[in-house]
Design a protein around this motif. Sequence first.
Motif, PDB file in Angstrom:
ATOM      1  N   PRO A 203     -18.364  54.250  -9.051  1.00  0.00           N
ATOM      2  CA  PRO A 203     -17.653  55.332  -9.715  1.00  0.00           C
ATOM      3  C   PRO A 203     -16.548  55.169 -10.706  1.00  0.00           C
ATOM      4  N   GLY A 204     -16.346  55.665 -12.069  1.00  0.00           N
ATOM      5  CA  GLY A 204     -15.604  55.727 -13.120  1.00  0.00           C
ATOM      6  C   GLY A 204     -15.964  54.392 -13.588  1.00  0.00           C
ATOM      7  N   GLY A 205     -16.467  53.753 -13.701  1.00  0.00           N
ATOM      8  CA  GLY A 205     -16.726  52.169 -13.655  1.00  0.00           C
ATOM      9  C   GLY A 205     -17.001  51.852 -15.249  1.00  0.00           C
ATOM     10  N   ALA A 206     -17.231  53.142 -16.152  1.00  0.00           N
ATOM     11  CA  ALA A 206     -18.150  53.074 -17.754  1.00  0.00           C
ATOM     12  C   ALA A 206     -17.081  54.145 -18.489  1.00  0.00           C
ATOM     13  N   GLY A 207     -16.417  54.042 -17.740  1.00  0.00           N
ATOM     14  CA  GLY A 207     -14.760  54.056 -19.076  1.00  0.00           C
ATOM     15  C   GLY A 207     -15.466  56.101 -18.573  1.00  0.00           C
ATOM     16  N   GLY A 208     -15.285  57.160 -19.229  1.00  0.00           N
ATOM     17  CA  GLY A 208     -14.695  58.620 -19.070  1.00  0.00           C
ATOM     18  C   GLY A 208     -16.403  58.644 -18.063  1.00  0.00           C
ATOM     19  N   SER A 209     -17.728  57.908 -17.124  1.00  0.00           N
ATOM     20  CA  SER A 209     -18.519  58.490 -16.743  1.00  0.00           C
ATOM     21  C   SER A 209     -18.180  56.972 -15.806  1.00  0.00           C
ATOM     22  N   SER A 210     -19.543  57.358 -14.551  1.00  0.00           N
ATOM     23  CA  SER A 210     -20.203  55.850 -13.805  1.00  0.00           C
ATOM     24  C   SER A 210     -20.643  55.306 -14.091  1.00  0.00           C
ATOM     25  N   GLY A 211     -20.656  53.999 -13.817  1.00  0.00           N
ATOM     26  CA  GLY A 211     -22.230  53.476 -14.406  1.00  0.00           C
ATOM     27  C   GLY A 211     -22.584  53.190 -13.324  1.00  0.00           C
ATOM     28  N   GLY A 212     -23.674  51.988 -12.858  1.00  0.00           N
ATOM     29  CA  GLY A 212     -24.138  51.517 -11.612  1.00  0.00           C
ATOM     30  C   GLY A 212     -25.065  50.379 -11.402  1.00  0.00           C
ATOM     31  N   GLN A 213     -25.388  50.008 -11.114  1.00  0.00           N
ATOM     32  CA  GLN A 213     -26.217  48.407 -10.769  1.00  0.00           C
ATOM     33  C   GLN A 213     -28.011  49.101  -9.853  1.00  0.00           C
ATOM     34  N   ARG A 214     -28.428  50.129 -10.602  1.00  0.00           N
ATOM     35  CA  ARG A 214     -29.999  50.292 -10.283  1.00  0.00           C
ATOM     36  C   ARG A 214     -30.638  48.844  -9.787  1.00  0.00           C
ATOM     37  N   ASP A 215     -30.363  47.649  -9.805  1.00  0.00           N
ATOM     38  CA  ASP A 215     -31.531  46.519  -9.851  1.00  0.00           C
ATOM     39  C   ASP A 215     -31.133  46.027  -7.899  1.00  0.00           C
ATOM     40  N   PHE A 216     -30.661  46.697  -7.668  1.00  0.00           N
ATOM     41  CA  PHE A 216     -29.803  46.303  -6.261  1.00  0.00           C
ATOM     42  C   PHE A 216     -30.853  47.499  -5.840  1.00  0.00           C
ATOM     43  N   ILE A 217     -31.015  48.996  -5.800  1.00  0.00           N
ATOM     44  CA  ILE A 217     -31.752  49.721  -5.304  1.00  0.00           C
ATOM     45  C   ILE A 217     -32.864  49.194  -3.846  1.00  0.00           C
ATOM     46  N   PRO A 218     -34.053  48.094  -4.748  1.00  0.00           N
ATOM     47  CA  PRO A 218     -35.295  48.010  -3.375  1.00  0.00           C
ATOM     48  C   PRO A 218     -34.338  47.346  -2.260  1.00  0.00           C
ATOM     49  N   THR A 219     -33.018  45.762  -2.450  1.00  0.00           N
ATOM     50  CA  THR A 219     -33.108  45.240  -1.929  1.00  0.00           C
ATOM     51  C   THR A 219     -32.046  46.405  -0.209  1.00  0.00           C
ATOM     52  N   LEU A 220     -31.533  47.108  -1.144  1.00  0.00           N
ATOM     53  CA  LEU A 220     -30.195  47.904   0.248  1.00  0.00           C
ATOM     54  C   LEU A 220     -31.334  49.009   0.663  1.00  0.00           C
ATOM     55  N   SER A 221     -32.616  49.572  -0.607  1.00  0.00           N
ATOM     56  CA  SER A 221     -32.809  50.077   0.861  1.00  0.00           C
ATOM     57  C   SER A 221     -34.022  49.775   1.581  1.00  0.00           C
ATOM     58  N   ARG A 222     -34.710  48.418   1.518  1.00  0.00           N
ATOM     59  CA  ARG A 222     -34.849  47.866   2.656  1.00  0.00           C
ATOM     60  C   ARG A 222     -34.212  47.538   3.779  1.00  0.00           C
ATOM     61  N   ALA A 223     -33.051  47.124   3.224  1.00  0.00           N
ATOM     62  CA  ALA A 223     -32.188  46.724   5.078  1.00  0.00           C
ATOM     63  C   ALA A 223     -31.821  48.244   5.425  1.00  0.00           C
ATOM     64  N   ALA A 224     -32.246  48.961   5.006  1.00  0.00           N
ATOM     65  CA  ALA A 224     -31.170  50.295   5.385  1.00  0.00           C
ATOM     66  C   ALA A 224     -32.704  50.848   6.533  1.00  0.00           C
ATOM     67  N   VAL A 225     -34.275  50.536   5.934  1.00  0.00           N
ATOM     68  CA  VAL A 225     -35.582  51.483   6.348  1.00  0.00           C
ATOM     69  C   VAL A 225     -35.060  50.074   7.630  1.00  0.00           C
ATOM     70  N   ALA A 226     -35.532  49.430   7.362  1.00  0.00           N
ATOM     71  CA  ALA A 226     -34.923  48.476   8.536  1.00  0.00           C
ATOM     72  C   ALA A 226     -33.850  48.573   9.493  1.00  0.00           C
ATOM     73  N   ALA A 227     -33.032  49.127   9.549  1.00  0.00           N
ATOM     74  CA  ALA A 227     -31.794  48.822  10.095  1.00  0.00           C
ATOM     75  C   ALA A 227     -32.199  50.899  11.018  1.00  0.00           C
ATOM     76  N   GLY A 228     -32.836  51.575  10.676  1.00  0.00           N
ATOM     77  CA  GLY A 228     -33.644  52.615  11.668  1.00  0.00           C
ATOM     78  C   GLY A 228     -33.133  53.888  10.747  1.00  0.00           C
ATOM     79  N   ILE A 229     -33.294  53.836   9.480  1.00  0.00           N
ATOM     80  CA  ILE A 229     -32.738  55.007   8.775  1.00  0.00           C
ATOM     81  C   ILE A 229     -34.059  56.329   9.169  1.00  0.00           C
ATOM     82  N   ASP A 230     -33.805  57.419   9.159  1.00  0.00           N
ATOM     83  CA  ASP A 230     -34.854  58.450   9.164  1.00  0.00           C
ATOM     84  C   ASP A 230     -35.212  58.931   7.412  1.00  0.00           C
TER      85      ASP A 230
END
Length: 279
Positions: A203-230
């Motif tokens: 959030p706000g990490g790119a000066g006038g806008s937000s940055g992001g780390q999309r490479d971590f999306i698959p890792t965190l998503s797999r973990a969340a699904v394993a935790a039992g989300i819907d």
Amino acid sequence: MDIVKIHDQIEVGPGRPFLLLAGPCVLESEAMALEVATQLRAITARLGISYVFKASFDKANRTSLNAFRGPGLNKGLEILGRIRATGVPVISDIHEVSQVKPAAEILDVLQIPAFLCRQTDLIVAAAETGKAVSIKKGQFLSPWDMEHVVTKFRSTGNRNLLLTERGAMLGYNNLVVDMRSLPVMRSFGCPVVYDATHSVQLPGGAGGSSGGQRDFIPTLSRAAVAAGIDGIFMEVHPDPDRALCDGPNSWPLDRVEVLLRDLLAVHQLVNPMVHGADS
């Protein structure tokens, strides 16, 4: 555990198909929105996933005053209505009580953004529509605090509530996802969705806008699904590097199916009864 009903054909919760809420962060154009909705509908149909198209008609919380916000309430709802007319359910953010009634006439799911998750009047007004509502947990709240949000919502008698995790602030310009929050919020009797793309936002990490780390999306998503989300929430764009909002944390449209197949494999291990003979 409540079963949330969306549209005429979608139910979310235990024993129900996995849910995908996905689309561009903001409505950039009708043509692009239709392209994304059409492709994601085809992908989810192949995979047996329930699908709701997501895009904001107004991003009221952009970092910069000059940042692109979207087409606004009226034009945005017109576009979302045309997407809905193709048979794809739609979800979008609401920010004020005055937006609830016109939005509820078009949207299948009303979404309350994280930074408004404690706004009592907005929560109650959204619940009183009888529609399904997704409330994102604020970056500033513990998962246990969301029980008060649930109580506000259910005071109207509406139980069509999804709770969405999108990370918690960890110092300045950074978020961290505590996987304990997923079963905690699910213990309130609500289906839980994991916001895979905002969770990797800076959030706000790119000066006038937000940055992001999309490479971590698959890792965190797999973990969340394993935790039992819907279900999973994802901002998806045909060309994230040229997106007008949240590009750094958006997932490329041409990589969605591969990611969903990975997530379904995890979901099948955690919920074999949902997948029947395929388990």
